[in-house]
Each structure stands twice: as structure tokens, then as C-alpha cells.
Design a protein around this motif. Structure first.
Motif, PDB file in Angstrom:
ATOM      1  N   HIS A  56       0.841  -1.209   0.000  1.00 24.53           N
ATOM      2  CA  HIS A  56       0.000   0.000   0.000  1.00 24.53           C
ATOM      3  C   HIS A  56       0.873   1.255   0.000  1.00 24.53           C
ATOM      4  O   HIS A  56       0.547   2.251  -0.653  1.00 24.53           O
ATOM      5  CB  HIS A  56      -0.942  -0.004   1.213  1.00 24.53           C
ATOM      6  CG  HIS A  56      -2.011  -1.043   1.157  1.00 24.53           C
ATOM      7  ND1 HIS A  56      -2.788  -1.240   0.033  1.00 24.53           N
ATOM      8  CD2 HIS A  56      -2.440  -1.942   2.078  1.00 24.53           C
ATOM      9  CE1 HIS A  56      -3.654  -2.223   0.274  1.00 24.53           C
ATOM     10  NE2 HIS A  56      -3.459  -2.663   1.489  1.00 24.53           N
ATOM     11  N   ALA A 316      -5.825   2.400   3.094  1.00 25.68           N
ATOM     12  CA  ALA A 316      -6.009   2.019   1.689  1.00 25.68           C
ATOM     13  C   ALA A 316      -7.479   1.751   1.382  1.00 25.68           C
ATOM     14  O   ALA A 316      -7.994   2.147   0.325  1.00 25.68           O
ATOM     15  CB  ALA A 316      -5.169   0.781   1.377  1.00 25.68           C
ATOM     16  N   SER A 317      -8.169   1.096   2.319  1.00 25.47           N
ATOM     17  CA  SER A 317      -9.587   0.791   2.128  1.00 25.47           C
ATOM     18  C   SER A 317     -10.431   2.068   2.109  1.00 25.47           C
ATOM     19  O   SER A 317     -11.286   2.256   1.241  1.00 25.47           O
ATOM     20  CB  SER A 317     -10.057  -0.144   3.250  1.00 25.47           C
ATOM     21  OG  SER A 317     -11.418  -0.468   3.109  1.00 25.47           O
ATOM     22  N   SER A 320      -9.903   4.088  -1.113  1.00 24.54           N
ATOM     23  CA  SER A 320     -10.684   3.516  -2.212  1.00 24.54           C
ATOM     24  C   SER A 320     -12.157   3.916  -2.105  1.00 24.54           C
ATOM     25  O   SER A 320     -12.781   4.307  -3.094  1.00 24.54           O
ATOM     26  CB  SER A 320     -10.542   1.990  -2.181  1.00 24.54           C
ATOM     27  OG  SER A 320     -11.507   1.371  -2.988  1.00 24.54           O
ATOM     28  N   SER A 321     -12.726   3.858  -0.905  1.00 18.45           N
ATOM     29  CA  SER A 321     -14.141   4.200  -0.708  1.00 18.45           C
ATOM     30  C   SER A 321     -14.410   5.671  -1.001  1.00 18.45           C
ATOM     31  O   SER A 321     -15.444   6.026  -1.575  1.00 18.45           O
ATOM     32  CB  SER A 321     -14.569   3.867   0.726  1.00 18.45           C
ATOM     33  OG  SER A 321     -14.527   2.474   0.957  1.00 18.45           O
ATOM     34  N   MET A 324     -14.153   6.273  -4.870  1.00 15.23           N
ATOM     35  CA  MET A 324     -15.306   5.705  -5.585  1.00 15.23           C
ATOM     36  C   MET A 324     -16.585   6.501  -5.348  1.00 15.23           C
ATOM     37  O   MET A 324     -17.516   6.421  -6.137  1.00 15.23           O
ATOM     38  CB  MET A 324     -15.515   4.250  -5.166  1.00 15.23           C
ATOM     39  CG  MET A 324     -14.482   3.286  -5.714  1.00 15.23           C
ATOM     40  SD  MET A 324     -14.987   1.549  -5.523  1.00 15.23           S
ATOM     41  CE  MET A 324     -15.046   1.390  -3.758  1.00 15.23           C
ATOM     42  N   THR A 338     -18.347   2.231   4.609  1.00 14.07           N
ATOM     43  CA  THR A 338     -16.886   2.352   4.491  1.00 14.07           C
ATOM     44  C   THR A 338     -16.192   1.599   5.610  1.00 14.07           C
ATOM     45  O   THR A 338     -15.223   0.859   5.377  1.00 14.07           O
ATOM     46  CB  THR A 338     -16.484   3.839   4.494  1.00 14.07           C
ATOM     47  OG1 THR A 338     -17.020   4.446   3.306  1.00 14.07           O
ATOM     48  CG2 THR A 338     -14.982   4.015   4.507  1.00 14.07           C
TER      49      THR A 338
END
Length: 427
Positions: A56, A316-317, A320-321, A324, A338
């Protein structure tokens, strides 16, 4: 351009701030310290990051110290026997290397990078009242500061938090001068030394402010013989106590630590905290909502070395949320979704495994740790679980699953040995 406020300049807060900054978001970062104050302060953690978490950082081109930090190729487990010898001793090989970079080096460097790239830095310890004021002018407020007043906004999730008191007393020393292990002297490795009924000693290579070093990290059962660091404020006294306990409980590690010296006056740390999972959404007095990040909402004991790894995966998660979501409002439903995405992919498996390791190990887990000393595939799989804790679900928690996996591994090793023997005789 969407405006986002990130509170907290640790692994998750800075990784998120730099990741969003690189995507064109207008980011304000609140830190209670400057980069120089972090760099010259006390050590903050015992971070050892495994391959997925390191990736990441590579994805965001933030792996500034990868060439300098020791490349950790293995993870070893030793279990102390009552007579001071080792009942178990093995080394599992990692598929991708792990690394540890002192957070004083990394966070100071990342903070400098954030400001050099035009980010707005506010050096101020944030209060709930501060966030109540700021929330009106930002599209999203992310709270990544895991201690202090702000955490009180996130209620404890009792169903996901089995412990309400600290399960270990923690004591850390950063040292120069540690000798190589007699076994595998050329392999950089994290060493997990388990002392039944007493606690654990972890030894790991790291990069600190003065170059390569090693971390000596005791985790003691509260009230037990390792729980003796409270009130020890002198760094040299802290190290002397660490070594005294090593000589008594892990003499094989003490044998290579007899000439160590602290890396610096800030190279020690001690304390304790209760593992906890909190509700991810905080409500401000004025009605605004904030989203908790990483150990603000999922704080595990460091016995499984998951803190920095989980923080990198959470950042990182969330990144991304956020990307998007486009220009839609960051409402309560989005915040819940999220967090849930992070919880089910990373938070839950890490919490389940860590809580299991804090308890008295059941017989099937003792069998598993013992078998790893005879079966290299078992040692390797266990070691790589530190990178992917979800894999433990397949063989760690249920006695039948463990027995099936060990039988499969033994058959595989036997088959490989037979094939190798056959090839030798054919020659």
C-alpha cells in the motif's frame, strides 16, 4: 475540489492524507506535533509491516526507506521450557519481506512531504469543540488520532470487545549492538519468544534515527513477573530491567544482547491499554458526523504485530471508498459502509486472531506450534498469517481443522521426501 480534514499524523492519517492529496483533494491535516518534534521525541511503537501493508505504501510511492531498512525474511517462534531451554524453536519463511521503520523517521518524513506538496498542516491538539467548528467547512472529517479526548466520541462496541482491561503490560527498548542468532545467523527475522504463564518477548530488526537497530519488546501478563516497568522513567534502568528479564526467561536471546546499548534517550516506551472495537461514527455537539480511522475504532493488543499493518490497510480501504464515492455527500450510510468494508476484510480477522493469542492457548494450537518445528510448510503458513490473518480461519480456531491441516502437511512433506529419495536412487 473536495475538502477533507484528517486529524492525526500517524500511519493511517498520514497515508490517507498523502493518498488523497495525490488525487487532487484539498487536505488539511491536524497534528499535535511538528515533524521535528516527532523526529526528536520518544519512540511510539514496535511497528513491523508485512508485504501487503508495505505494498500500500509502494502504491502511493511512499516507501522512502525501503532500501535502507533491514529486509525481514522470516518469522521465528520459540517456546520456553521450565528449565530455561527451548521446548519449541522454528523459523517460518515469508513470501514477501517485512520491514520496520521507526515511526519517528517515517511520520516526520511523511509530514514534511505533505507540506512540501502544498498540504495545509495545523499543529494543534484537536478537541471535540475544534472539530465541531471545523466540520461545517469540510466535506468529510476523518479522525485518526487514537488517544485523547476525541476517542470519547466513538462508543465501545461491547459485542466485538471481549476485554475491558489491558491484557498485557508493554515495555519496549530500541538497541544497537545485538548479536546474530546462533540459528540462521544470516537471516533477518522477527523472533517471537513465548514464555508460558509469563508473557512474550519479541525481537525485531528496525531502521531508526541512527540507522539499523533492533527492538526488544516484552509483553507481560498483568500482575506477573514482567509487569515491573510502571514508574521506571530512566531509560538506562528500563534497559537493565529488560535484559535482566531476558536473562531469566529467554537466555538464548540474552546471550546475544549482553553488549547492547540504547539507540538514544528516547528509545524506550512502556504502558498498557485495553483492546477495543468502537462504533465507527462520532457525533459532534452541533450535529455533524466524523468517521473514525484505524485504531481509533479497532485497537488490538500488539501481540500479533498488527497495529501498523491494520492502519495501512484501513487507510487504503478508506481511500478507495472515498475515491469511488465521487462528489456524493459523505453521509452516515456511506460512513457505515466504508467502515464495514474495512472491518470484514481486515479488522475482524485481525481482532479474532489477536484475541485468541491473548488467551491461554488450547491444546490444538499448542500442537500446531509444536508441529511447525517438524513441518516447514506449517511454519511457513503460520509466519505468513501475520501478513494475511484471514488465513488463520482455515486451520487455527477449530481443533478438527487444525488436525486436518497438520495431517495434510505431514503427508505432503512425506510425499516430497519420498519423491526426492526416489530421484536420488534413480541417479
Amino acid at each position: 475540489m473536495r475538502k477533507i480534514l484528517v486529524v492525526g499524523a500517524g500511519q493511517s492519517g498520514l497515508q490517507l492524507a498523502l493518498g488523497l492529496q495525490a488525487k487532487g483533494y484539498e487536505i488539511t491535516l491536524m497534528s499535535n506535533r511538528t515533524a521535528d518534534e516527532i523526529r526528536t521525541g520518544r519512540v511510539m511503537s514496535t511497528q513491523c509491516m508485512f508485504d501487503t501493508a508495505l505494498q500500500h505504501e509502494r502504491d502511493l510511492q511512499l516507501n522512502f526507506w525501503e532500501k535502507q531498512a533491514p529486509k525481514i525474511q522470516g518469522l521465528g517462534v520459540s517456546v520456553a521450557a521450565p528449565d530455561g531451554s527451548r521446548a519449541v524453536d522454528w523459523l517460518g519463511r515469508l513470501k514477501g519481506h517485512a520491514q520496520s521503520v521507526d515511526q519517528r523517521v517515517k511520520m516526520a518524513g511523511w509530514l514534511d512531504t505533505f507540506t512540501q506538496r502544498g498540504g495545509q498542516l495545523v499543529v494543534h491538539g484537536a478537541s471535540v469543540a475544534d472539530l465541531d467548528f471545523f466540520a461545517r467547512t469540510y466535506d468529510l472529517v476523518l479522525v485518526a488520532a487514537g488517544k485523547g479526548e476525541l476517542v470519547s466520541m466513538f462508543g465501545r462496541d461491547a459485542a466485538r470487545s471481549p476485554y475491558d482491561t489491558p491484557q498485557r503490560a508493554l515495555a519496549v527498548s530500541y538497541v544497537h549492538g545485538l548479536g546474530p542468532r546462533r540459528e540462521h545467523p544470516d537471516t533477518e527475522a522477527v523472533r517471537c519468544n513465548l514464555v508460558p504463564g509469563v508473557g512474550e518477548l519479541f525481537v525485531m530488526p528496525t531502521l531508526t534515527t541512527s540507522g539499523r537497530a533492533d527492538i526488544l519488546f516484552w509483553e507481560g501478563l498483568p500482575g506477573g513477573p514482567l509487569d515491573v516497568f510502571k514508574g521506571v522513567n530512566d531509560p538506562s534502568e528500563h534497559l537493565a530491567l529488560t535484559l535482566e528479564l531476558m536473562e531469566k526467561y529467554t537466555p538464548w536471546e540474552y546471550a546475544r544482547a549482553m553488549k547492547v546499548e540504547l539507540t538514544d534517550a528516547g528509545g524506550t516506551l512502556s504502558g498498557r491499554y485495553a483492546p477495543v472495537v468502537r462504533n465507527p461514527i462520532g457525533r459532534l455537539p452541533g450535529g455533524g458526523l466524523v468517521l473514525g480511522v484505524a485504531d481509533v475504532v479497532v485497537a488490538n493488543d500488539p501481540i500479533t504485530g498488527q497495529g501498523s499493518n491494520a492502519a495501512a490497510k484501513c487507510a487504503a480501504s478508506y481511500l478507495s471508498s472515498i475515491l469511488m464515492h465521487g462528489d456524493k455527500p459523505f453521509d452516515e450510510a456511506w460512513m457505515k459502509a466504508t467502515f464495514d468494508k474495512y472491518w470484514f476484510t481486515t479488522g475482524k480477522p485481525v481482532t479474532q486472531w489477536t484475541n485468541a493469542m491473548l488467551g491461554v492457548p488450547p491444546e490444538h494450537v499448542l500442537n500446531l506450534i509444536g508441529a511447525a518445528g517438524q513441518l516447514q510448510p506449517v511454519a511457513n503458513r503460520f509466519a505468513n498469517g501475520f501478513d494475511n490473518p484471514a488465513d488463520f480461519d482455515a486451520y487455527f480456531y477449530d481443533p478438527e481443522d487444525t488436525a486436518d491441516w497438520l495431517a495434510e502437511a505431514a503427508a505432503s512433506v512425506s510425499s516430497s521426501a519420498s519423491a526426492s529419495s526416489g530421484a536420488s536412487s534413480d541417479e
